[in-house]
Enzyme design. Structure first.
Site, PDB file in Angstrom:
ATOM      1  N   PRO A   1       0.817  -1.210   0.000  1.00 43.20           N
ATOM      2  CA  PRO A   1       0.000   0.000   0.000  1.00 43.20           C
ATOM      3  C   PRO A   1       0.851   1.261   0.000  1.00 43.20           C
ATOM      4  CG  PRO A   1      -0.823  -1.565   1.604  1.00 43.20           C
ATOM      5  CD  PRO A   1       0.473  -2.110   1.110  1.00 43.20           C
ATOM      6  N   GLU A   2       0.373   2.270  -0.724  1.00 43.13           N
ATOM      7  CA  GLU A   2       1.063   3.552  -0.747  1.00 43.13           C
ATOM      8  C   GLU A   2       0.386   4.515   0.218  1.00 43.13           C
ATOM      9  OE1 GLU A   2       2.622   5.198  -4.236  1.00 43.13           O
ATOM     10  OE2 GLU A   2       2.549   3.351  -5.392  1.00 43.13           O
TER      11      GLU A   2
ATOM     12  N   HIS B   1      -6.815 -15.985   8.982  1.00 44.73           N
ATOM     13  CA  HIS B   1      -5.725 -15.012   8.902  1.00 44.73           C
ATOM     14  C   HIS B   1      -5.982 -13.786   9.781  1.00 44.73           C
ATOM     15  CE1 HIS B   1      -4.102 -17.460   5.739  1.00 44.73           C
ATOM     16  NE2 HIS B   1      -5.120 -17.220   4.945  1.00 44.73           N
TER      17      HIS B   1
ATOM     18  N   ARG C   1      22.893  16.376  -8.091  1.00 50.98           N
ATOM     19  CA  ARG C   1      22.600  14.941  -8.074  1.00 50.98           C
ATOM     20  C   ARG C   1      22.463  14.430  -9.507  1.00 50.98           C
ATOM     21  NH1 ARG C   1      20.393  13.537  -2.914  1.00 50.98           N
ATOM     22  NH2 ARG C   1      20.330  11.373  -3.646  1.00 50.98           N
TER      23      ARG C   1
END
Length: 296
Positions: A2-3, A104, A169
């Site tokens: 999940p984000e 579960h 960078r």
């Protein structure tokens, strides 16, 4: 995994059931998930009142009235389910189907709130999630939080901040944006979407968006805005809602139907006036979706 918008959707879905509730009993049906559960977890949480729910990056925070915070990560397959005497709901929006199989169900919060009972159940078939107990006053020193960058939802994330982190960078934009020390909780889906919105290639070197005077170029200003915007849009829509991910009220979110590039390999670019086609490339083992014609 999940984000950030998905975890924020879970937080908002759990809040009505958990905030202000007393944990009459915590039931741990196994001693471990990805890691061992906290020592004396059941005894330390049972009888405590939940003061509020928060989030840091992709971690859910459950604040207790004794100054402790439960830090929960959903891993690959974890989910919370809310049950009371009238109904059951699973808050959150996930990429893969979430289990409702009782075998579960590993951690159960038995709650009372305003004279009503409810259960909040943590289910995790693959057991890649985890729960830790940590002093709320010491959260900044929790190992996973110690070096996290700013959240992509607040004003701290702006072009000036990104210019400081991008200067000189040579890493590709995709790589540096996924670095959690730069931005906390920003994941693959929303990096792809933010780069498309700002017209930037995931292959572009990050330092090219900063002037010799260490100031952000206009494209970097657009990128900072796009990151905040795409996260806000996803949260408002209830997360990415991929496949069968359900919100607390049982409705599906719709952000997946507005993906512009993510998982759209071979489709025409959605940008008005662009005749390009979405491509998929691999960067550091992750799929990047972008339009090479309009993202430079």
């Amino acid at each position: 995994m999940p984000e950030l918008p998905e975890v924020e959707t879970v937080r908002r879905g759990l809040e009505p059931a958990m905030e202000g509730a007393v944990v009459t009993r915590l039931e741990a049906r196994r001693p471990d998930l990805r890691f061992p559960l906290p020592e004396d977890f059941e005894a330390r949480v049972s009888g405590r009142q939940i003061l509020g729910l928060g989030r840091r990056a992709k971690y859910l925070l459950i604040d207790l009235d004794d100054g402790q915070t439960i830090i929960s990560h959903l891993g690959m397959s974890g989910s919370f389910r809310v049950e009371d005497d009238e109904a059951a709901a699973m808050p959150g929006e996930f990429h893969h189907a979430r289990s409702k199989d009782g075998k579960h169900d590993h951690v159960l919060f038995h709650l009372t709130r305003n004279g009503k009972s409810a259960r909040v159940i943590y289910n995790d078939p693959r057991r890649f999630g985890f729960m830790h107990l940590w002093a709320r006053s010491e959260l900044d020193h929790y190992p996973a939080f110690a070096e996290l960058g700013p959240e992509p939802t607040g004003n701290t994330l702006d072009a000036d901040y990104l210019a400081q982190r991008f200067q000189d960078r040579i890493q590709p934009l995709k790589s540096i944006l996924l670095d959690q020390t730069v931005i906390a909780g920003l994941g693959n889906i929303y990096v792809c979407e933010a780069l498309w919105r700002s017209g930037l290639s995931p292959l572009r070197k990050a330092g090219t968006l900063v002037t010799k005077a260490s100031k952000p170029k206009a494209q970097l200003v657009d990128l900072a805005h796009s990151i905040r915007e795409v996260i806000a849009d996803a949260i408002a829509a209830g997360g990415s809602s991929l496949r069968d991910h359900i919100q607390a009220d049982g409705s599906l979110g719709y952000f997946q139907h507005t993906f512009s590039v993510y998982d759209r390999e071979g489709h025409d670019c959605a940008r008005e006036g662009c005749s390009g086609v979405v491509q998929r490339i691999t960067q550091a083992g992750r799929s990047s979706f972008y339009c090479a014609q309009c993202q430079k």
